[in-house]
Design a protein around this motif. Sequence first.
Motif, PDB file in Angstrom:
ATOM      1  N   GLY A  87     -19.181  11.106  -1.981  1.00 50.54           N
ATOM      2  CA  GLY A  87     -18.619   9.763  -1.899  1.00 50.54           C
ATOM      3  C   GLY A  87     -19.594   8.729  -1.369  1.00 50.54           C
TER       4      GLY A  87
ATOM      5  N   PHE B 293     -13.777   2.961   2.492  1.00 47.39           N
ATOM      6  CA  PHE B 293     -12.545   2.506   1.849  1.00 47.39           C
ATOM      7  C   PHE B 293     -11.335   3.333   2.303  1.00 47.39           C
ATOM      8  CE2 PHE B 293     -15.042   0.040  -1.272  1.00 47.39           C
ATOM      9  CZ  PHE B 293     -14.246  -1.094  -1.342  1.00 47.39           C
ATOM     10  N   ALA B 294     -11.531   4.638   2.442  1.00 48.85           N
ATOM     11  CA  ALA B 294     -10.413   5.503   2.844  1.00 48.85           C
ATOM     12  C   ALA B 294      -9.906   5.108   4.230  1.00 48.85           C
ATOM     13  CB  ALA B 294     -10.859   6.965   2.819  1.00 48.85           C
TER      14      ALA B 294
ATOM     15  N   GLY C  38      -3.198   6.430  -4.616  1.00 47.64           N
ATOM     16  CA  GLY C  38      -4.604   6.670  -4.338  1.00 47.64           C
ATOM     17  C   GLY C  38      -5.468   5.595  -4.971  1.00 47.64           C
ATOM     18  N   VAL C  39      -6.741   5.666  -4.658  1.00 46.15           N
ATOM     19  CA  VAL C  39      -7.681   4.629  -5.065  1.00 46.15           C
ATOM     20  C   VAL C  39      -8.865   5.274  -5.772  1.00 46.15           C
ATOM     21  CG1 VAL C  39      -9.220   2.802  -4.238  1.00 46.15           C
ATOM     22  CG2 VAL C  39      -7.016   3.212  -3.093  1.00 46.15           C
ATOM     23  N   GLY C  40      -9.241   4.694  -6.905  1.00 43.62           N
ATOM     24  CA  GLY C  40     -10.457   5.115  -7.583  1.00 43.62           C
ATOM     25  C   GLY C  40     -11.452   3.973  -7.551  1.00 43.62           C
ATOM     26  N   LEU C  41     -12.716   4.321  -7.448  1.00 41.37           N
ATOM     27  CA  LEU C  41     -13.751   3.321  -7.211  1.00 41.37           C
ATOM     28  C   LEU C  41     -14.928   3.602  -8.124  1.00 41.37           C
ATOM     29  CD1 LEU C  41     -15.000   1.123  -5.346  1.00 41.37           C
ATOM     30  CD2 LEU C  41     -15.515   2.944  -3.722  1.00 41.37           C
TER      31      LEU C  41
ATOM     32  N   ALA D 158      -7.916   8.472  -9.714  1.00 41.68           N
ATOM     33  CA  ALA D 158      -6.959   8.632  -8.612  1.00 41.68           C
ATOM     34  C   ALA D 158      -5.720   9.392  -9.092  1.00 41.68           C
ATOM     35  CB  ALA D 158      -6.571   7.265  -8.050  1.00 41.68           C
TER      36      ALA D 158
ATOM     37  N   ARG E 103     -16.911   5.875   0.054  1.00 41.71           N
ATOM     38  CA  ARG E 103     -15.583   6.475  -0.077  1.00 41.71           C
ATOM     39  C   ARG E 103     -14.886   6.522   1.286  1.00 41.71           C
ATOM     40  NH1 ARG E 103     -15.365  12.280  -2.523  1.00 41.71           N
ATOM     41  NH2 ARG E 103     -16.182  12.870  -0.493  1.00 41.71           N
TER      42      ARG E 103
ATOM     43  N   LEU F  31     -14.573   8.384  -5.975  1.00 44.30           N
ATOM     44  CA  LEU F  31     -15.637   7.469  -6.383  1.00 44.30           C
ATOM     45  C   LEU F  31     -16.501   8.104  -7.468  1.00 44.30           C
ATOM     46  CD1 LEU F  31     -18.009   5.837  -3.748  1.00 44.30           C
ATOM     47  CD2 LEU F  31     -18.915   7.504  -5.318  1.00 44.30           C
TER      48      LEU F  31
ATOM     49  N   VAL G 201      -9.357   8.230  -1.535  1.00 43.14           N
ATOM     50  CA  VAL G 201     -10.269   7.465  -2.387  1.00 43.14           C
ATOM     51  C   VAL G 201     -11.178   8.440  -3.130  1.00 43.14           C
ATOM     52  CG1 VAL G 201     -12.136   5.753  -2.433  1.00 43.14           C
ATOM     53  CG2 VAL G 201     -10.237   5.500  -0.798  1.00 43.14           C
TER      54      VAL G 201
ATOM     55  N   ARG H 171       0.823  -1.213   0.000  1.00 45.67           N
ATOM     56  CA  ARG H 171       0.000   0.000   0.000  1.00 45.67           C
ATOM     57  C   ARG H 171       0.855   1.260   0.000  1.00 45.67           C
ATOM     58  NH1 ARG H 171      -4.561  -1.029   4.615  1.00 45.67           N
ATOM     59  NH2 ARG H 171      -4.986  -3.202   4.083  1.00 45.67           N
TER      60      ARG H 171
END
Lengths: 322, 322
Positions: A83, A103-104, A69-72, A317, A100, A113, A111, A64
């Motif tokens: 989110g 997940f964050a 970053g993370v996109g959803l 992200a 959001r 979304l 994150v 990690r």
Amino acid sequence: MSQKRVAIGIDLGGTNAKVGVVDGDGQVVAFDSGATNPERGPQVLVAEVVMLIDRVLEGVGLTRADVIGVGLGTPGPLSARTGTVIKAANLPGWVQVPLRMLFARALDLPVVLDNDANVAAYGEWWVGAGREWGDLVLLTLGTGVGGGVVLDGKVVQGHFENAAELGHMIVMPGGLPCNCGQRGCLEQYASAAAVARRVMSAIKDGETSSLAEAVARGEELDALAVEKAARAGDALSLSIWDEACYYLAVACVNIQHAFNPACVVLGGGMAGAGEFLLERVRGHFEGLKWHLHRDYPEILPAQLGYRAGVIGAAGYAWREQA
Amino acid sequence: MSQKRVAIGIDLGGTNAKVGVVDGDGQVVAFDSGATNPERGPQVLVAEVVMLIDRVLEGVGLTRADVIGVGLGTPGPLSARTGTVIKAANLPGWVQVPLRMLFARALDLPVVLDNDANVAAYGEWWVGAGREWGDLVLLTLGTGVGGGVVLDGKVVQGHFENAAELGHMIVMPGGLPCNCGQRGCLEQYASAAAVARRVMSAIKDGETSSLAEAVARGEELDALAVEKAARAGDALSLSIWDEACYYLAVACVNIQHAFNPACVVLGGGMAGAGEFLLERVRGHFEGLKWHLHRDYPEILPAQLGYRAGVIGAAGYAWREQA
């Protein structure tokens, strides 16, 4: 220790989550998918997906700490701004879920979304069919018809965060009723499900077709069966397939005059038919379009297939980083 | 010497130019219009308009030194990017005219240019019907149906600079033929000219109407005559008026699902009918719209009337300053 910087893209479906590790050029470094149990609630689903993410990262020697970053992408309706999944048709019982934030917290990463069609459109714009253009409109032909619009590199969201619901443009006033309450929606003619449903319904009404026997046996047809029958010369299948292409062309004309994009990209299951679909849509478009200006969008096949969602989500992200 | 800073907005029509002196809050400090002679060529027209500008400024004790910039709305098609009128239907013989440069040279001021519907939409967004919202879609009901879309304060231009040609959205596939080469365009049902034309044509085909006598005398009806007859109970006029409202409502549904704006604003000559138009459009919209989400735009009357163009054009000039 790796120096590689990556983003995570998540594409959340009704029974399944796809996860991609994507670099800054939109290349998929690793990809996997797994079953989920959304009926056990958001917390369980988030834990399931987080485990999947860690496994996918581990598989390519990343952690990690390498993730920017993370996109959803999830089914709508949702609020990208807050989110929150407002209500998800295929995530039963999910109402006002702050996905959001969940997940964050679970990942300790930023994150972002958005709905599945929008992230897929962003993916196709970023590194797919639209990558050489400044803008595109995506239509995904599946259970329904989804839409996403990218103008000048930005996804059009709308005042109520519900723009680009292009499957519900009325292409035939007073036409077939839609679950949404309207009549004549594009998705009643041009979704994969609609094409299959219309053929089955015509057969039950007594029309002859090479698919009649299968329907009589109680088989559920899908769009692929209709496509195959149409290619083999079944007149009923061809006529309903062609009508889907006609209404897609009507939608392309209206998209041309609304957004005036460089291209309209067709994706989703039914787009797997390739030129058997595209050629017909282009042919009808040719007959329907205006002659005033040469401002016609190219009608193109999607390029990212089932990975459009994770690539586009990861693109969100990366964009947040920029 | 005045300290007042103003922008100039110009709204160029076929035979007439409107000029407004507009302050940074969108208030019109001075306004005038004058006949022009576009058939004598762009240079003459620019000189005529520059004289008009100087006269209007002088009338309120200002000079060009008080002007921060000039915005110019003209009939399309044009390129806002290059500042060129490509070909103007009602400016005869004008082909590839670098109008922005001509005005910039003549006035020694920065000039920005866009088509008339776009600048009107920007005006309505800035200080008119849309001023409390972040976005709006404008439909102008005149000779044709013009369109302008403002999202997040930006006018949507499109890849080919031809977005928001909303009068050419197909609202009835296979419907009435349009000059543009398509069939079933919105403007064949809902422009002021179309409403008048359709009533005249029905009368010539033998339908009864209180307007039949005028048509028999060779009078050219306009939309106002149809509106009056409809209000007075003429069944033919009412039916064609109502059909215009129905197709406007279909367009509103499609605009909702494409741009998802806060409001759709109706302007242009026919919108002078006020609630007699709006109430019917809203009524049809109510019957046509979906039930999935409460993401409906408000359907509102334009507020700036014949000054929308100069206000919006001046708004472009102010925006360039920002």
